[in-house]
Motif scaffolding. Structure first.
Motif, PDB file in Angstrom:
ATOM      1  N   UNK A 295       0.835  -1.207   0.000  1.00  0.00           N
ATOM      2  CA  UNK A 295       0.000   0.000   0.000  1.00  0.00           C
ATOM      3  C   UNK A 295       0.868   1.256   0.000  1.00  0.00           C
ATOM      4  N   UNK A 296       1.931   1.253   0.837  1.00  0.00           N
ATOM      5  CA  UNK A 296       2.783   2.455   0.895  1.00  0.00           C
ATOM      6  C   UNK A 296       3.530   2.679  -0.415  1.00  0.00           C
ATOM      7  N   UNK A 297       3.911   1.603  -1.085  1.00  0.00           N
ATOM      8  CA  UNK A 297       4.600   1.790  -2.366  1.00  0.00           C
ATOM      9  C   UNK A 297       3.617   2.225  -3.460  1.00  0.00           C
ATOM     10  N   UNK A 298       2.358   1.797  -3.382  1.00  0.00           N
ATOM     11  CA  UNK A 298       1.336   2.315  -4.295  1.00  0.00           C
ATOM     12  C   UNK A 298       1.109   3.802  -4.044  1.00  0.00           C
ATOM     13  N   UNK A 299       1.096   4.182  -2.753  1.00  0.00           N
ATOM     14  CA  UNK A 299       0.992   5.607  -2.417  1.00  0.00           C
ATOM     15  C   UNK A 299       2.145   6.379  -3.054  1.00  0.00           C
TER      16      UNK A 299
END
Length: 639
Positions: A87-91
């Protein structure tokens, strides 16, 4: 442990994808921030406007740590960690796409908004970055794994600054397009690597998230203070960020005024410091013999201050030349001394910070670790801002030069280190024991990582050859161990302080002191009931001839008492090898001699010794005779 290395982790899926994600994240953050500065020069804004943006950018990036770290810690505790990293890398992809538009449109407001959300993403990733390690690494791998992470972060920051700073110089008119493409591509690569991370269970999936950031920030910060050792390790990490911020913030001006260089020399000085941190971080595993060796922390603090003091004396005033490149600088008198000081500071910073991270991870309950890391990030942010403000204040208000600031920082570092080891003497105790063992011996360890349990209670039994046995075993075991030892050995001057600080348990024969014997068994029971490790020497005394004496029944009594309260305690046989030739054994002792008189010079300096552990024996099967046979077999013909 021979043949194992922290670098083998880079070939394993449980570590390599995570390592790649965090390295790419650090690299991309710095590419982005340096590219913003490059854009300011590309647009030809005024010096005053450029100064405003360069001072505003770090504040915008650090602000989310104050606002959202508490919430981030809860989310990292509650969610499965691989999912959170995805999720953080998608962000990051979404944020960098917005930033790419900002570069293409030369819109500084949009770039600063994206920079704020980059800080939000970093605050969310921070707790999981360190809390995932104890879940994917064994205890004996924590130091090596943290060393790789710190090395990767340090080198990635350096390379990101260099790459981001060169974009507009190399790409010229295509600078905005190159910057935009670079940051988005790096974010996509990070997400691809994140998808390769194995599933890692949540620390506390039942945790209810409190979305009010301010009380939660205070709550997670208080978690860092629950255990004295963890509290002071967190303080040590925050002080590392203070030192690092203070040094790196002064390097551009220091390189220009005191070293006589320009941008190239600043990058060279930063590279020396960063590479030093990386090398020091990697050496921690070798120096600690794959244990969480907090004895390296005082060593690191002393080394940092020593090199900073020498840096002050090496160049206390301004440079006599100007406009020097790295090669020209190195041809100047005294330049190699300065280069060694910068690299030495970084080297000992690595020794200092890696064991602190490993200690926090090993001493914090899994269900609280993400929140403790979040609380540490809040405190780190406070120290980073304080370092920036202090650096400005002492130069603007007090008129200090940068070398004078380095001198003050060296002295302050000694004071902070003294405070930490005074509050938690375990740091100094481990340093002294590490120094003694590593100076006197070359230690080879076998079977510890396979047979000593990573968590839960266990009783370690070992042959007793010298006065150094407890220190050697402590240096060989990743987890803290409470040693049961004859009270007269416990009371040896100098070693007594080390044993007491290590919470060793003095014992005496029942005929000699029945009260002390009963107290020892009660302490053993309490430690095992709490899930700790206890080590005993069942012979009851040092060997007088190098041979293993018959084991006494005390070991059976310990196991029976544990079984009586419903606890099954495994017993791990261990053997010390080649310790009989030690100056600390009773080899060649004469009747009536005290322990000091019994000391003999070793036959060779730094003799090779070994610690071998065998498979655990179930408590019900652990008899004095069977354990004695197991230890004899492990020792072999190596008294």
């Amino acid at each position: 442990m021979a043949g194992h290395s922290q670098f083998s982790l880079l070939t394993q899926r449980r570590f390599l994808p995570y390592f790649t994600v965090q390295a790419l994240g650090a690299f991309n953050d710095n590419v982005y921030r340096q590219a913003i500065i490059g854009l300011l020069f590309f647009l030809g804004v005024s010096s005053a406007e450029r100064t405003l943006y360069t001072n505003l950018a770090p504040a915008i990036f650090i602000l989310p740590y104050f606002l959202f770290s508490g919430i981030a810690g809860q989310i990292a505790e509650r969610m499965e960690k691989q999912r959170l990293i995805r999720i953080t890398t998608l962000m990051e992809i979404a944020i960098m796409s917005v930033a790419a538009v900002g570069f293409l449109a030369s819109n500084m407001i949009l770039l600063l908004v994206a920079l704020f959300f980059t800080g939000v993403q970093a605050a969310l990733f921070g707790p999981v970055k360190y809390s995932i390690l104890p879940s994917v690494l064994r205890p004996e791998e924590l130091t090596g794994g943290n060393g790789l992470v710190e090395m990767g972060t340090s080198i990635s920051i350096l390379c990101g600054m260099i790459y981001g700073g060169l974009i507009y110089q190399v790409a010229g008119a295509w600078g905005p397009e190159t910057a935009a493409a670079s940051i988005v591509a790096l974010a996509v690569l990070g997400n691809m690597a994140a998808r390769r991370i194995p599933v890692v269970d949540a620390g506390d999936p039942s945790l209810k998230v409190n979305w009010n950031p301010f009380p939660e920030n205070l709550r997670v910060w208080k978690l860092t203070r629950r255990t004295p050792a963890v509290r002071n390790a967190v303080l040590g990490v925050s002080w590392f960020w203070f030192i690092g911020t203070m040094i790196t913030a002064q390097l551009p001006t220091y390189a220009e005024i005191n070293l006589g260089g320009a941008q190239e020399l600043y990058i060279f000085a930063l590279a020396l410091f960063s590479v030093g941190v990386g090398v020091g971080s990697l050496l921690c595993e070798k120096l600690s013999a794959r244990t969480v060796e907090i004895g390296l922390v005082p060593l690191g603090a002393l080394g940092v201050s020593a090199f900073m003091l020498d840096l002050y004396f090496a160049r206390p005033g301004e440079a006599l030349a100007a406009g020097l490149g790295a090669a020209e600088f190195l041809r100047q008198p005294g330049s190699w001394r300065i280069a060694m000081d910068l690299a030495g500071i970084g080297l000992f910073v690595g020794f200092y910070v890696v064991p602190l991270y490993a200690l926090i991870q090993s001493r914090t309950p899994r269900g609280e670790l993400s929140r403790v890391i979040a609380g540490m990030n809040i405190q780190n942010a406070v120290f980073i801002v304080s370092a920036a403000l202090a650096g400005i204040a002492v130069q603007r208000l007090l008129g200090w030069s940068i070398p004078q600031l380095f001198l003050a920082l060296a002295i302050a570092n000694l004071l902070v280190a003294t405070y930490i080891v005074t509050i938690v003497p375990e740091f100094l105790m481990r340093f002294l024991s590490w120094l003694l063992v590593r100076t006197l011996y070359r230690l080879r360890i076998q079977g510890i990582e396979e047979h000593v349990p990573d968590e839960g209670p266990a009783l370690l039994v070992c042959n007793h050859v010298s006065y150094m046995d407890a220190l050697v075993l402590a240096a060989s075991t990743p987890r803290p161990v409470r040693f049961v030892m004859y009270h007269r050995i416990f009371d040896i001057p100098v070693l007594r302080w080390i044993f007491r600080t290590a919470r060793a348990i003095p014992i005496a024969p029942e005929k000699e002191d029945p009260a002390l014997m009963q107290h020892a068994f009660d302490e053993i029971d309490r430690t095992l009931a709490e899930g700790g490790l206890v080590a005993i020497f069942p012979e009851g005394r040092l060997t007088a001839d190098g041979e293993i004496a018959a084991f006494r029944r005390g070991v059976e009594r310990i196991v029976e008492r544990a079984a009586g309260r419903g606890q099954a305690v495994p017993v791990v046989p261990m053997a010390l090898q080649n310790m009989w030739a030690s100056m600390w054994s009773r080899r060649g002792a004469r009747a009536g001699e005290g322990w000091l008189g019994r000391m003999r010079l070793p036959r060779r300096l730094r003799a090779r010794i070994g610690v071998v552990a065998g498979p655990p024996v179930a408590g019900a099967d652990a008899t004095a005779a069977s354990l004695e046979a197991a230890v004899r077999n492990l020792r072999g013909n190596n008294p």
